[in-house]
Design a protein around this motif. Structure first.
Motif, PDB file in Angstrom:
ATOM      1  N   PRO A 164      37.143  17.767   1.407  1.00 24.41           N
ATOM      2  CA  PRO A 164      37.211  17.406   2.828  1.00 24.41           C
ATOM      3  C   PRO A 164      36.397  18.200   3.874  1.00 24.41           C
ATOM      4  O   PRO A 164      36.164  19.431   3.392  1.00 24.41           O
ATOM      5  CB  PRO A 164      38.578  17.146   3.257  1.00 24.41           C
ATOM      6  N   CYS A 165      35.555  17.454   4.472  1.00 24.88           N
ATOM      7  CA  CYS A 165      34.602  18.286   5.253  1.00 24.88           C
ATOM      8  C   CYS A 165      34.207  17.230   6.654  1.00 24.88           C
ATOM      9  O   CYS A 165      33.543  16.318   6.374  1.00 24.88           O
ATOM     10  CB  CYS A 165      33.267  18.777   4.637  1.00 24.88           C
ATOM     11  N   ASN A 166      34.625  17.752   7.655  1.00 27.11           N
ATOM     12  CA  ASN A 166      34.616  16.957   8.771  1.00 27.11           C
ATOM     13  C   ASN A 166      33.032  16.919   9.249  1.00 27.11           C
ATOM     14  O   ASN A 166      32.592  16.213  10.087  1.00 27.11           O
ATOM     15  CB  ASN A 166      35.506  17.435  10.221  1.00 27.11           C
ATOM     16  N   LYS A 167      32.286  17.921   8.781  1.00 29.37           N
ATOM     17  CA  LYS A 167      30.896  17.899   9.330  1.00 29.37           C
ATOM     18  C   LYS A 167      30.140  16.876   8.290  1.00 29.37           C
ATOM     19  O   LYS A 167      29.146  16.162   8.867  1.00 29.37           O
ATOM     20  CB  LYS A 167      30.312  19.340   8.813  1.00 29.37           C
ATOM     21  N   ARG A 168      30.279  16.671   7.206  1.00 29.18           N
ATOM     22  CA  ARG A 168      30.032  15.847   6.098  1.00 29.18           C
ATOM     23  C   ARG A 168      30.293  14.525   6.167  1.00 29.18           C
ATOM     24  O   ARG A 168      29.633  13.596   6.330  1.00 29.18           O
ATOM     25  CB  ARG A 168      29.992  16.363   4.465  1.00 29.18           C
ATOM     26  N   LYS A 169      31.771  14.507   6.636  1.00 28.34           N
ATOM     27  CA  LYS A 169      32.521  13.097   6.580  1.00 28.34           C
ATOM     28  C   LYS A 169      33.300  13.114   7.704  1.00 28.34           C
ATOM     29  O   LYS A 169      34.606  13.701   7.655  1.00 28.34           O
ATOM     30  CB  LYS A 169      33.051  12.690   5.305  1.00 28.34           C
ATOM     31  N   PRO A 170      33.118  12.931   8.931  1.00 25.93           N
ATOM     32  CA  PRO A 170      33.948  13.175  10.152  1.00 25.93           C
ATOM     33  C   PRO A 170      35.496  12.311  10.045  1.00 25.93           C
ATOM     34  O   PRO A 170      35.463  11.478   9.431  1.00 25.93           O
ATOM     35  CB  PRO A 170      33.092  12.126  11.328  1.00 25.93           C
ATOM     36  N   GLY A 171      36.301  13.214  10.226  1.00 26.38           N
ATOM     37  CA  GLY A 171      37.743  12.682  10.133  1.00 26.38           C
ATOM     38  C   GLY A 171      38.177  12.880   8.855  1.00 26.38           C
ATOM     39  O   GLY A 171      39.363  12.667   8.655  1.00 26.38           O
ATOM     40  N   SER A 172      37.501  13.528   7.745  1.00 22.97           N
ATOM     41  CA  SER A 172      38.006  13.816   6.350  1.00 22.97           C
ATOM     42  C   SER A 172      38.664  15.128   6.385  1.00 22.97           C
ATOM     43  O   SER A 172      39.582  15.086   5.403  1.00 22.97           O
ATOM     44  CB  SER A 172      37.188  13.840   5.426  1.00 22.97           C
ATOM     45  N   GLY A 173      38.729  15.991   7.274  1.00 21.41           N
ATOM     46  CA  GLY A 173      39.580  17.171   7.275  1.00 21.41           C
ATOM     47  C   GLY A 173      38.645  18.161   7.124  1.00 21.41           C
ATOM     48  O   GLY A 173      37.319  17.981   6.831  1.00 21.41           O
ATOM     49  N   CYS A 174      39.122  19.438   7.052  1.00 19.68           N
ATOM     50  CA  CYS A 174      38.329  20.690   6.854  1.00 19.68           C
ATOM     51  C   CYS A 174      39.036  21.472   5.456  1.00 19.68           C
ATOM     52  O   CYS A 174      40.276  21.824   5.921  1.00 19.68           O
ATOM     53  CB  CYS A 174      37.988  21.590   7.966  1.00 19.68           C
TER      54      CYS A 174
ATOM     55  N   SER B  66      36.805  25.514  15.941  1.00 18.15           N
ATOM     56  CA  SER B  66      37.826  24.651  16.150  1.00 18.15           C
ATOM     57  C   SER B  66      38.542  24.187  15.138  1.00 18.15           C
ATOM     58  O   SER B  66      38.485  24.647  13.920  1.00 18.15           O
ATOM     59  CB  SER B  66      36.998  23.200  16.532  1.00 18.15           C
ATOM     60  N   LYS B  67      39.655  23.357  15.373  1.00 15.97           N
ATOM     61  CA  LYS B  67      40.455  22.819  14.190  1.00 15.97           C
ATOM     62  C   LYS B  67      39.915  21.782  13.295  1.00 15.97           C
ATOM     63  O   LYS B  67      40.398  21.848  12.201  1.00 15.97           O
ATOM     64  CB  LYS B  67      41.884  22.158  14.947  1.00 15.97           C
ATOM     65  N   ALA B  68      38.742  21.660  13.642  1.00 15.78           N
ATOM     66  CA  ALA B  68      38.081  20.536  12.795  1.00 15.78           C
ATOM     67  C   ALA B  68      37.016  21.563  11.791  1.00 15.78           C
ATOM     68  O   ALA B  68      36.315  20.760  10.855  1.00 15.78           O
ATOM     69  CB  ALA B  68      37.184  19.555  13.586  1.00 15.78           C
ATOM     70  N   CYS B  69      36.580  22.567  12.311  1.00 19.73           N
ATOM     71  CA  CYS B  69      35.425  23.133  11.639  1.00 19.73           C
ATOM     72  C   CYS B  69      35.423  24.674  11.848  1.00 19.73           C
ATOM     73  O   CYS B  69      35.499  25.168  13.100  1.00 19.73           O
ATOM     74  CB  CYS B  69      34.064  22.499  12.120  1.00 19.73           C
ATOM     75  N   ILE B  70      35.115  25.523  10.813  1.00 17.29           N
ATOM     76  CA  ILE B  70      34.820  27.039  10.858  1.00 17.29           C
ATOM     77  C   ILE B  70      33.561  27.325  10.377  1.00 17.29           C
ATOM     78  O   ILE B  70      33.152  28.543   9.955  1.00 17.29           O
ATOM     79  CB  ILE B  70      36.060  27.585  10.373  1.00 17.29           C
ATOM     80  N   ALA B  71      32.710  26.386  10.082  1.00 19.45           N
ATOM     81  CA  ALA B  71      31.210  26.603   9.803  1.00 19.45           C
ATOM     82  C   ALA B  71      30.209  27.336  10.608  1.00 19.45           C
ATOM     83  O   ALA B  71      30.707  27.656  11.676  1.00 19.45           O
ATOM     84  CB  ALA B  71      30.562  25.291   9.317  1.00 19.45           C
ATOM     85  N   THR B  72      29.254  28.237   9.801  1.00 22.62           N
ATOM     86  CA  THR B  72      28.355  28.978  10.709  1.00 22.62           C
ATOM     87  C   THR B  72      27.142  28.298  10.653  1.00 22.62           C
ATOM     88  O   THR B  72      26.737  27.542   9.826  1.00 22.62           O
ATOM     89  CB  THR B  72      28.266  30.327  10.033  1.00 22.62           C
TER      90      THR B  72
ATOM     91  N   PRO C 165      31.339  23.556  17.380  1.00 25.77           N
ATOM     92  CA  PRO C 165      31.917  22.270  16.512  1.00 25.77           C
ATOM     93  C   PRO C 165      32.841  21.319  17.430  1.00 25.77           C
ATOM     94  O   PRO C 165      32.736  19.984  17.106  1.00 25.77           O
ATOM     95  CB  PRO C 165      32.727  22.929  15.214  1.00 25.77           C
ATOM     96  N   GLY C 166      33.857  21.885  18.097  1.00 23.02           N
ATOM     97  CA  GLY C 166      34.714  21.182  18.875  1.00 23.02           C
ATOM     98  C   GLY C 166      35.307  20.159  17.773  1.00 23.02           C
ATOM     99  O   GLY C 166      35.581  20.382  16.631  1.00 23.02           O
ATOM    100  N   ASP C 167      35.478  18.765  18.265  1.00 23.41           N
ATOM    101  CA  ASP C 167      36.035  17.946  17.567  1.00 23.41           C
ATOM    102  C   ASP C 167      34.907  16.793  16.923  1.00 23.41           C
ATOM    103  O   ASP C 167      35.219  15.881  16.323  1.00 23.41           O
ATOM    104  CB  ASP C 167      37.209  17.028  18.061  1.00 23.41           C
ATOM    105  N   THR C 168      33.902  17.274  16.990  1.00 26.37           N
ATOM    106  CA  THR C 168      32.683  16.621  16.365  1.00 26.37           C
ATOM    107  C   THR C 168      31.572  17.462  15.617  1.00 26.37           C
ATOM    108  O   THR C 168      30.500  17.521  16.166  1.00 26.37           O
ATOM    109  CB  THR C 168      31.726  15.819  17.567  1.00 26.37           C
ATOM    110  N   PRO C 169      32.081  18.240  14.701  1.00 25.18           N
ATOM    111  CA  PRO C 169      31.339  18.991  14.223  1.00 25.18           C
ATOM    112  C   PRO C 169      30.161  18.377  13.074  1.00 25.18           C
ATOM    113  O   PRO C 169      29.447  19.134  12.831  1.00 25.18           O
ATOM    114  CB  PRO C 169      32.240  19.679  13.214  1.00 25.18           C
ATOM    115  N   HIS C 170      30.221  17.204  13.084  1.00 23.01           N
ATOM    116  CA  HIS C 170      29.038  16.509  12.234  1.00 23.01           C
ATOM    117  C   HIS C 170      27.926  16.551  13.173  1.00 23.01           C
ATOM    118  O   HIS C 170      26.702  16.319  12.855  1.00 23.01           O
ATOM    119  CB  HIS C 170      29.249  15.169  12.009  1.00 23.01           C
ATOM    120  N   LEU C 171      27.786  16.949  14.485  1.00 23.36           N
ATOM    121  CA  LEU C 171      26.714  16.944  15.371  1.00 23.36           C
ATOM    122  C   LEU C 171      26.429  18.654  15.482  1.00 23.36           C
ATOM    123  O   LEU C 171      27.289  19.491  16.034  1.00 23.36           O
ATOM    124  CB  LEU C 171      26.962  16.562  16.946  1.00 23.36           C
ATOM    125  N   ASP C 172      25.363  18.992  15.037  1.00 22.20           N
ATOM    126  CA  ASP C 172      24.831  20.503  14.939  1.00 22.20           C
ATOM    127  C   ASP C 172      24.157  20.860  16.176  1.00 22.20           C
ATOM    128  O   ASP C 172      24.393  22.031  16.522  1.00 22.20           O
ATOM    129  CB  ASP C 172      23.913  20.595  13.712  1.00 22.20           C
TER     130      ASP C 172
END
Lengths: 214, 316
Positions: free
Chosen positions: B128-138, B154-160, B197-204
């Protein structure tokens, strides 16, 4: 209609799925409950003209075809190798308009009108490029799979130093880069050799560079 | 790789308009990141718009003494430009610290800003990855997070954000110039370009649909000594665990930005006031409120010590 269970599978669906399983792949997409992902009718293909090792080449390729696959599978120039296919190993290094690139991370259709030089264009078994000869002399390989990429990269590295392109190991990036073993090692870091022939590769490049300076 | 249509753009405004009206369209320039992700089907554009033939490959001086860098200027050419090497050495240093010679020959200025994260869970479609597939988890949270972010998470993403060039661009207060699908142009301060990332980590970043980067401008040179120290697992051709971009003046004042720490280049202007007091004082402010994991807590002392090395070199 059965109401779906909390795992999204209906009782009837579950009962029939065992029998239906083998047939699923043969069913047309419209028979499935799921919205079918619209496949592209025919994968788009486009013509592209290249100049490869000095010779014009015209081909029509699926847009997905990388420059690497165009060279190997369409033009049958298999000297250029596919290693990782993700730009991490450098086995696919060729020169495009005189600059080295990873041919696996570039689409053939993006190279309309470009001049490509592969290992086949550098020298022939009878008339080796000085870099090829130096690799042979210094045993700059073991299995040889990464070698075409190493040699294309090495030829370009000498040009890059000559052109004054700075590198990470420069003490002063404003100054012209000087040829050194550190420079070779840094500039060749995009070419991996899993046999670990690095020290001999460095020796080969050093010799080829010396010859050119002379 | 999924099949896609391919079009060569004829002008920046046409490219933006086409991208906005074509479902699943993406621009392609160097392609070194996009094609990698397309092979893994992490990116699945239905249409590629090739912008390589647009005349956006020049570096020009601006009336106020800065530089305007075309979106398609290749990393190699930007790093090798004499004016950049002399006046913005931190930018040259950052660029040559990244990737390989082959990749820098192809990668563009704009594309580099748009480089996607190297989080291993983003790269693994089975996770699961909220950045790749929003809502799928991290899967990174609670997973192997050694390389990942320590602040601004954020609780949704810790990517760099993985790149080097943008860390120097942030330090230099660059401006991103764009053209929108309606033909209007826009200037985005680099500080506002990359997102947390906030709650929309799919937006870089803050680009809108179809918006195309045309240039990146640098304000007039800062003077001072320029540094880009990158700490990584091998000596070359690896992403940063931590990087420090800095310009330090003779009186000890200066600017500092960090890579490898957050979802965007990390620069805290308030922390820079502490630079004359040293690395510890600066890092304390720059990383206040950090939320490291067990695996990546080492990045905080590492960033401070790397900055200490930079400041020591600046004095020497």
């Amino acid at each position: 209609m059965d109401s779906p269970s909390d795992i999204g599978v209906s009782r009837r669906g579950l009962l029939t799925s065992g029998a239906g399983f083998a047939a699923v792949t043969a069913l047309p997409a419209s028979a499935s409950n799921k919205e079918p992902v619209a496949p592209m009718e025919t994968p788009p293909a486009l013509p592209v003209q290249l100049k490869v090792n000095g010779k014009p080449a015209e081909l029509t390729v699926d847009t997905r075809t990388t420059l690497l696959d165009a060279l190997r599978e369409h033009l049958h120039l298999t000297g250029t190798k596919k290693g990782c296919d993700h730009g991490q190993c450098g086995a696919c290094t060729v020169m495009v308009n005189g600059r080295r690139i990873n041919s696996c991370l570039s689409l053939a259709v993006m190279h309309e009108g470009d001049s490509v030089t592969t290992i086949e264009g550098l020298g022939t078994p009878e008339d080796l490029h000085p870099m090829q000869a130096a690799f042979v002399k210094h045993d700059g390989y073991q299995c040889g799979y990464c070698t075409p990429g190493q040699i294309c990269s090495a030829v370009a590295v000498l040009d890059e130093i000559k052109a004054g392109i700075p590198s990470h190991v420069a003490a002063d990036v404003a100054a012209s880069p000087a040829f050194s073993e550190m420079e070779i090692r840094e500039r060749m870091s995009g070419n991996i050799c899993r046999c670990g022939a690095y020290s001999n590769i460095v020796e080969a490049i050093r010799e080829a560079a010396g010859r050119r300076q002379a | 790789m999924k099949a896609f249509h391919y079009t060569r753009a004829s002008s920046p405004a046409d490219a933006a308009a086409l991208a906005a009206k074509t479902p699943g369209a993406k621009f392609i320039a160097g392609g070194t990141n996009l094609l990698d992700l397309m092979k893994l089907e992490i990116e699945t554009p239905a249409h590629l718009i090739d912008v390589n033939k647009l005349a956006l490959d020049r570096i020009e001086e601006t009336p106020d003494g800065g530089l305007r860098i075309g979106a398609l200027v290749r990393n190699t050419d930007l790093a090798a430009d004499k004016r950049v090497r002399r006046d913005y050495a931190v930018l040259t240093r950052a660029i040559v610290a990244g990737a390989s010679g082959q990749l820098r020959n192809k990668a563009t200025t704009a594309g580099n800003l748009l480089q996607r994260t190297r989080c291993p869970y983003f790269y693994d479609p089975n996770q699961p990855c909220n950045k790749r597939k929003p809502g799928s988890g991290c899967a990174a949270i609670g997973g192997f997070s050694r390389q990942l972010a320590v602040i601004g998470t954020s609780k949704a993403c810790i990517a760099t954000y993985p790149g080097d060039m943008a860390i120097a661009m942030r330090l230099l207060d660059a401006t991103v110039e764009t053209v929108k699908p309606d033909g209007a142009t826009r200037k985005i301060a680099i500080a506002d370009f990359h997102r947390l990332p906030g709650d929309t980590p799919h937006l870089d970043n803050t680009l809108q649909t179809g918006e195309l980067i045309t240039a990146v401008t640098l304000p007039k040179p800062l003077g001072g000594k320029h540094f880009y120290h990158k700490v990584r697992d091998r000596a070359s051709y690896a992403f940063a665990l931590v990087s420090v971009a800095a310009v330090v003046q003779k009186d000890g004042t200066g600017r500092v930005a960090f890579g490898g720490m957050a979802h965007k280049p990390w620069r805290v202007e308030a922390a820079e006031a502490a630079l004359p007091k040293g690395a510890a004082a600066t890092a304390r402010i720059a990383f206040a409120g950090a939320t490291p994991t067990h695996d990546n807590a080492f990045k905080l002392p590492l960033a401070e010590r790397t900055l200490a090395a930079v400041l020591s070199e600046a004095r020497g």
